[in-house]
Design a protein around this motif. Structure first.
Motif, PDB file in Angstrom:
ATOM      1  N   UNK A  20       0.828  -1.212   0.000  1.00 17.62           N
ATOM      2  CA  UNK A  20       0.000   0.000   0.000  1.00 17.62           C
ATOM      3  C   UNK A  20       0.862   1.262   0.000  1.00 17.62           C
ATOM      4  N   UNK A  21       1.792   1.371   0.940  1.00 12.33           N
ATOM      5  CA  UNK A  21       2.617   2.573   1.034  1.00 12.33           C
ATOM      6  C   UNK A  21       3.512   2.717  -0.196  1.00 12.33           C
ATOM      7  N   UNK A  22       4.007   1.584  -0.677  1.00 10.61           N
ATOM      8  CA  UNK A  22       4.847   1.604  -1.882  1.00 10.61           C
ATOM      9  C   UNK A  22       4.058   2.154  -3.068  1.00 10.61           C
ATOM     10  N   UNK A  23       2.780   1.747  -3.175  1.00 14.49           N
ATOM     11  CA  UNK A  23       1.908   2.209  -4.257  1.00 14.49           C
ATOM     12  C   UNK A  23       1.665   3.708  -4.151  1.00 14.49           C
ATOM     13  N   UNK A  24       1.377   4.168  -2.937  1.00 19.04           N
ATOM     14  CA  UNK A  24       1.118   5.603  -2.706  1.00 19.04           C
ATOM     15  C   UNK A  24       2.362   6.422  -3.029  1.00 19.04           C
ATOM     16  N   UNK A  25       3.523   5.945  -2.597  1.00 15.27           N
ATOM     17  CA  UNK A  25       4.767   6.667  -2.864  1.00 15.27           C
ATOM     18  C   UNK A  25       5.084   6.689  -4.359  1.00 15.27           C
ATOM     19  N   UNK A  26       4.819   5.580  -5.033  1.00 17.91           N
ATOM     20  CA  UNK A  26       5.133   5.493  -6.457  1.00 17.91           C
ATOM     21  C   UNK A  26       4.315   6.495  -7.270  1.00 17.91           C
ATOM     22  N   UNK A  40      13.329   7.966 -19.123  1.00 19.22           N
ATOM     23  CA  UNK A  40      12.328   7.726 -20.155  1.00 19.22           C
ATOM     24  C   UNK A  40      11.052   7.158 -19.564  1.00 19.22           C
ATOM     25  N   UNK A  41      11.182   6.508 -18.400  1.00 18.32           N
ATOM     26  CA  UNK A  41      10.024   5.935 -17.722  1.00 18.32           C
ATOM     27  C   UNK A  41      10.450   5.404 -16.359  1.00 18.32           C
ATOM     28  N   UNK A  42       9.477   5.020 -15.547  1.00 19.40           N
ATOM     29  CA  UNK A  42       9.761   4.307 -14.303  1.00 19.40           C
ATOM     30  C   UNK A  42       8.624   3.329 -14.069  1.00 19.40           C
ATOM     31  N   UNK A  43       8.943   2.230 -13.414  1.00 21.18           N
ATOM     32  CA  UNK A  43       7.936   1.183 -13.214  1.00 21.18           C
ATOM     33  C   UNK A  43       8.128   0.500 -11.866  1.00 21.18           C
ATOM     34  N   UNK A  44       7.072  -0.188 -11.422  1.00 20.41           N
ATOM     35  CA  UNK A  44       7.127  -0.934 -10.162  1.00 20.41           C
ATOM     36  C   UNK A  44       6.030  -1.991 -10.149  1.00 20.41           C
ATOM     37  N   UNK A  57       3.538   1.414 -14.982  1.00 13.61           N
ATOM     38  CA  UNK A  57       4.597   2.176 -15.652  1.00 13.61           C
ATOM     39  C   UNK A  57       4.143   3.619 -15.851  1.00 13.61           C
ATOM     40  N   UNK A  58       5.046   4.546 -15.573  1.00 16.11           N
ATOM     41  CA  UNK A  58       4.770   5.973 -15.752  1.00 16.11           C
ATOM     42  C   UNK A  58       5.737   6.496 -16.821  1.00 16.11           C
ATOM     43  N   UNK A  59       5.178   7.094 -17.890  1.00 14.09           N
ATOM     44  CA  UNK A  59       5.977   7.582 -19.014  1.00 14.09           C
ATOM     45  C   UNK A  59       5.721   9.081 -19.207  1.00 14.09           C
ATOM     46  N   UNK A  60       6.768   9.914 -19.219  1.00 13.15           N
ATOM     47  CA  UNK A  60       6.582  11.351 -19.458  1.00 13.15           C
ATOM     48  C   UNK A  60       5.947  11.614 -20.829  1.00 13.15           C
ATOM     49  N   UNK A  61       5.011  12.575 -20.859  1.00 13.06           N
ATOM     50  CA  UNK A  61       4.326  12.914 -22.104  1.00 13.06           C
ATOM     51  C   UNK A  61       4.660  14.319 -22.604  1.00 13.06           C
ATOM     52  N   UNK A  62       4.806  15.249 -21.653  1.00 13.79           N
ATOM     53  CA  UNK A  62       5.143  16.614 -22.058  1.00 13.79           C
ATOM     54  C   UNK A  62       6.019  17.277 -21.006  1.00 13.79           C
ATOM     55  N   UNK A  63       6.730  18.346 -21.431  1.00 17.52           N
ATOM     56  CA  UNK A  63       7.679  19.030 -20.557  1.00 17.52           C
ATOM     57  C   UNK A  63       7.471  20.547 -20.663  1.00 17.52           C
ATOM     58  N   UNK A  76      -0.909   0.107 -16.783  1.00 20.13           N
ATOM     59  CA  UNK A  76      -0.818  -1.067 -15.908  1.00 20.13           C
ATOM     60  C   UNK A  76      -0.898  -2.340 -16.744  1.00 20.13           C
ATOM     61  N   UNK A  77      -0.121  -3.340 -16.361  1.00 22.98           N
ATOM     62  CA  UNK A  77      -0.148  -4.619 -17.079  1.00 22.98           C
ATOM     63  C   UNK A  77      -0.156  -5.757 -16.087  1.00 22.98           C
ATOM     64  N   UNK A  78      -1.032  -6.730 -16.311  1.00 22.69           N
ATOM     65  CA  UNK A  78      -1.093  -7.899 -15.430  1.00 22.69           C
ATOM     66  C   UNK A  78       0.142  -8.760 -15.663  1.00 22.69           C
ATOM     67  N   UNK A  79       0.898  -9.037 -14.580  1.00 20.71           N
ATOM     68  CA  UNK A  79       2.129  -9.844 -14.690  1.00 20.71           C
ATOM     69  C   UNK A  79       2.070 -11.036 -13.738  1.00 20.71           C
ATOM     70  N   UNK A  80       0.853 -11.478 -13.439  1.00 20.41           N
ATOM     71  CA  UNK A  80       0.678 -12.560 -12.460  1.00 20.41           C
ATOM     72  C   UNK A  80       1.425 -13.823 -12.858  1.00 20.41           C
ATOM     73  N   UNK A  81       1.288 -14.235 -14.124  1.00 20.50           N
ATOM     74  CA  UNK A  81       1.930 -15.480 -14.573  1.00 20.50           C
ATOM     75  C   UNK A  81       3.452 -15.392 -14.453  1.00 20.50           C
TER      76      UNK A  81
END
Length: 224
Positions: A20-26, A40-44, A57-63, A76-81
């Motif tokens: 939970x806290x990791x998600x909020x911080x991310x 270029x991006x960051x993910x968790x 995954x968070x990807x920058x779109x504009x600056x 978001x992508x399901x990576x359960x398998x």
């Protein structure tokens, strides 16, 4: 500009407690631009309460004109398998490591006990040899008993090294640098080989270079 506070309750209901806290911080909007700087991006990865896993995954779109991120794309992508396979492999590695450690302990314990079991009769052989050498023996008998005694001492030294198996395994084995008699050392080695040669009806001869010093410094047991 999204307001995440109203969604905290939803997050707590969906995301597994340790994440939970990791998600909020991310997804913290206040720090996201700084964390994406020059990236270029960051993910968790996160785990849901239902046991499934997903990758965010968070990807920058504009600056802005200073190069700071002003908007992002979140996917978001399901990576359960994939995660289940990864966790299974980690568990198998842990089990393999545990089995290897148990086998290693069992081996060390066996060597330690075996060494002690061998030392008892070896000390007895040495003791009886010493007693026999105090008796009146023919020259060839005295030589044979002395050989038994000397070779028993050699074997005992090797057994003592086995008792130090823990040092060998940890790479901390130390060489003993002491003075030893080269003739005695060679004699002990020769007698061991001569005995084996006799059993096979082989002739065994040795020529020792007279220039070899009578005494040297080193680890006699390992040299032998």
């Amino acid at each position: 500009i999204a307001d995440w506070k109203p969604q905290f309750k939803i997050i707590e209901d969906i995301i597994a407690e340790p994440f939970v806290q990791k998600y909020i911080d991310f997804f913290d909007i206040q720090t996201m631009a700084a964390r994406l700087h020059n990236k270029e991006s960051m993910s968790s990865e996160f785990k849901k309460k239902n046991g499934s896993w997903f990758l965010s995954m968070v990807v920058p779109q504009s600056y802005d004109k200073n190069g700071n991120v002003t908007s992002v794309l979140i996917a978001n992508r399901d990576v359960t398998d994939e995660k289940m396979r990864e966790l299974k492999q980690e568990e198998e590695l842990r089990e393999a490591k545990l089995k290897a450690e148990c086998a290693n302990k069992a081996k060390s314990s066996f060597l330690y006990n075996m060494s002690h079991d061998i030392r008892t009769p070896m000390n007895a052989i040495i003791g009886f040899s010493e007693i026999l050498l105090k008796q009146k023996l023919a020259d060839h008998q005295e030589e044979a008993v002395a050989n038994i005694r000397d070779l028993s001492y050699s074997l005992l030294a090797i057994i003592n090294e086995i008792l130090d198996i823990s040092k060998i395994e940890s790479g901390k084995m130390e060489l003993v640098n002491s003075r030893y008699n080269t003739r005695d050392l060679m004699f002990n080695v020769i007698m061991q080989i001569k005995t084996l040669a006799r059993r096979k009806n082989l002739e065994f001869n040795v020529d020792i270079d007279p220039s070899i010093p009578t005494e040297l410094y080193g680890d006699e047991t390992r040299i032998q």
